[in-house]
Design a protein around this motif. Structure first.
Motif, PDB file in Angstrom:
ATOM      1  N   GLU A 150       0.830  -1.207   0.000  1.00  0.00           N
ATOM      2  CA  GLU A 150       0.000   0.000   0.000  1.00  0.00           C
ATOM      3  C   GLU A 150       0.864   1.257   0.000  1.00  0.00           C
ATOM      4  O   GLU A 150       0.491   2.271  -0.586  1.00  0.00           O
ATOM      5  CB  GLU A 150      -0.925   0.014   1.218  1.00  0.00           C
ATOM      6  N   THR A 151       2.006   1.190   0.661  1.00  0.00           N
ATOM      7  CA  THR A 151       2.885   2.357   0.753  1.00  0.00           C
ATOM      8  C   THR A 151       3.477   2.755  -0.600  1.00  0.00           C
ATOM      9  O   THR A 151       4.018   3.849  -0.723  1.00  0.00           O
ATOM     10  CB  THR A 151       4.038   2.107   1.749  1.00  0.00           C
TER      11      THR A 151
ATOM     12  N   THR B 251       0.349   9.154  -3.196  1.00  0.00           N
ATOM     13  CA  THR B 251      -0.697   9.827  -2.438  1.00  0.00           C
ATOM     14  C   THR B 251      -1.100  11.153  -3.051  1.00  0.00           C
ATOM     15  O   THR B 251      -2.159  11.675  -2.734  1.00  0.00           O
ATOM     16  CB  THR B 251      -0.246  10.065  -0.986  1.00  0.00           C
TER      17      THR B 251
ATOM     18  N   ASP C  32       4.342  -2.191   4.803  1.00  0.00           N
ATOM     19  CA  ASP C  32       3.275  -1.265   5.175  1.00  0.00           C
ATOM     20  C   ASP C  32       3.302  -0.941   6.671  1.00  0.00           C
ATOM     21  O   ASP C  32       2.813   0.105   7.085  1.00  0.00           O
ATOM     22  CB  ASP C  32       1.917  -1.833   4.766  1.00  0.00           C
TER      23      ASP C  32
ATOM     24  N   CYS D 268       6.023  -0.352   8.374  1.00  0.00           N
ATOM     25  CA  CYS D 268       7.244   0.414   8.644  1.00  0.00           C
ATOM     26  C   CYS D 268       6.978   1.919   8.557  1.00  0.00           C
ATOM     27  O   CYS D 268       6.535   2.416   7.511  1.00  0.00           O
ATOM     28  CB  CYS D 268       8.312  -0.004   7.634  1.00  0.00           C
TER      29      CYS D 268
ATOM     30  N   CYS E  64       8.888   3.662   5.744  1.00  0.00           N
ATOM     31  CA  CYS E  64       8.295   3.324   4.448  1.00  0.00           C
ATOM     32  C   CYS E  64       7.009   4.119   4.218  1.00  0.00           C
ATOM     33  O   CYS E  64       6.800   4.657   3.122  1.00  0.00           O
ATOM     34  CB  CYS E  64       7.995   1.829   4.367  1.00  0.00           C
ATOM     35  N   ARG E  65       6.164   4.187   5.231  1.00  0.00           N
ATOM     36  CA  ARG E  65       4.906   4.943   5.100  1.00  0.00           C
ATOM     37  C   ARG E  65       5.181   6.415   4.854  1.00  0.00           C
ATOM     38  O   ARG E  65       4.422   7.092   4.171  1.00  0.00           O
ATOM     39  CB  ARG E  65       4.043   4.775   6.348  1.00  0.00           C
ATOM     40  N   GLU E  66       6.282   6.919   5.388  1.00  0.00           N
ATOM     41  CA  GLU E  66       6.635   8.324   5.216  1.00  0.00           C
ATOM     42  C   GLU E  66       7.241   8.612   3.852  1.00  0.00           C
ATOM     43  O   GLU E  66       6.951   9.638   3.237  1.00  0.00           O
ATOM     44  CB  GLU E  66       7.626   8.734   6.317  1.00  0.00           C
TER      45      GLU E  66
ATOM     46  N   LEU F  98       7.842   6.175   0.907  1.00  0.00           N
ATOM     47  CA  LEU F  98       7.518   5.468  -0.333  1.00  0.00           C
ATOM     48  C   LEU F  98       6.368   6.070  -1.139  1.00  0.00           C
ATOM     49  O   LEU F  98       6.443   6.068  -2.378  1.00  0.00           O
ATOM     50  CB  LEU F  98       7.278   3.983  -0.056  1.00  0.00           C
ATOM     51  N   PRO F  99       5.307   6.610  -0.513  1.00  0.00           N
ATOM     52  CA  PRO F  99       4.255   7.209  -1.357  1.00  0.00           C
ATOM     53  C   PRO F  99       4.770   8.358  -2.228  1.00  0.00           C
ATOM     54  O   PRO F  99       4.395   8.465  -3.401  1.00  0.00           O
ATOM     55  CB  PRO F  99       3.215   7.691  -0.344  1.00  0.00           C
TER      56      PRO F  99
ATOM     57  N   GLN G   9       8.187  -4.716  -6.414  1.00  0.00           N
ATOM     58  CA  GLN G   9       7.972  -4.488  -4.991  1.00  0.00           C
ATOM     59  C   GLN G   9       8.218  -5.780  -4.213  1.00  0.00           C
ATOM     60  O   GLN G   9       7.734  -6.842  -4.604  1.00  0.00           O
ATOM     61  CB  GLN G   9       6.548  -4.007  -4.747  1.00  0.00           C
TER      62      GLN G   9
END
Length: 123
Positions: A4-5, A9, A35, A37, A40-42, A44-45, A63
């Motif tokens: 998802e990351t 966004t 997802d 991490c 990663c959430r910060e 990768l998007p 991925q």
């Protein structure tokens, strides 16, 4: 398998040179992350948005989700210890790598490494 990351966004509004560097023909991006991490959430998007803006087709973005113990496909083969890790390859050979965190975004960091590589090749 996807993360998802790695869903963009928002539209990426970064530097045209970065977009051009990332969008070069023949580059493949291998992305290890998770997802769960925070890093990663910060990060990768925004990286996914940069790849999208650069016109990188999905078949050139691989991925590799990892579990809580940072185990998963390709981890040992590529020596992945920290996430996110992004490896850029051309013709199956690694030409740039981002590991976990840098003072600039993943996209900017990789674009800089690609530019440095080009400069060395021209010297």
């Amino acid at each position: 398998m996807s993360m998802e990351t790695m869903q963009p966004t928002a539209e990426w509004d970064g530097d045209a040179d970065v977009r051009e560097a990332l969008g070069r023909d023949g580059l493949t991006y291998k992305v290890w992350g998770a997802d769960w991490c925070g890093d990663c959430r910060e990060q990768l998007p925004a990286f996914a948005a940069a790849l999208d803006a650069a016109g990188v087709p999905a078949d050139r973005i691989e991925q590799y989700p990892v579990d809580d113990d940072k185990r998963g496909e390709g981890v040992d083969e590529y020596g992945v210890e920290f996430i996110p890790t992004v490896v850029v390859e051309r013709d199956g050979a690694e030409i740039a790598r981002f590991v976990e965190e840098e003072p600039v975004s993943i996209a900017e960091y990789l674009a800089d490494r690609l530019a440095e590589r080009d400069e060395r090749a021209q010297a």
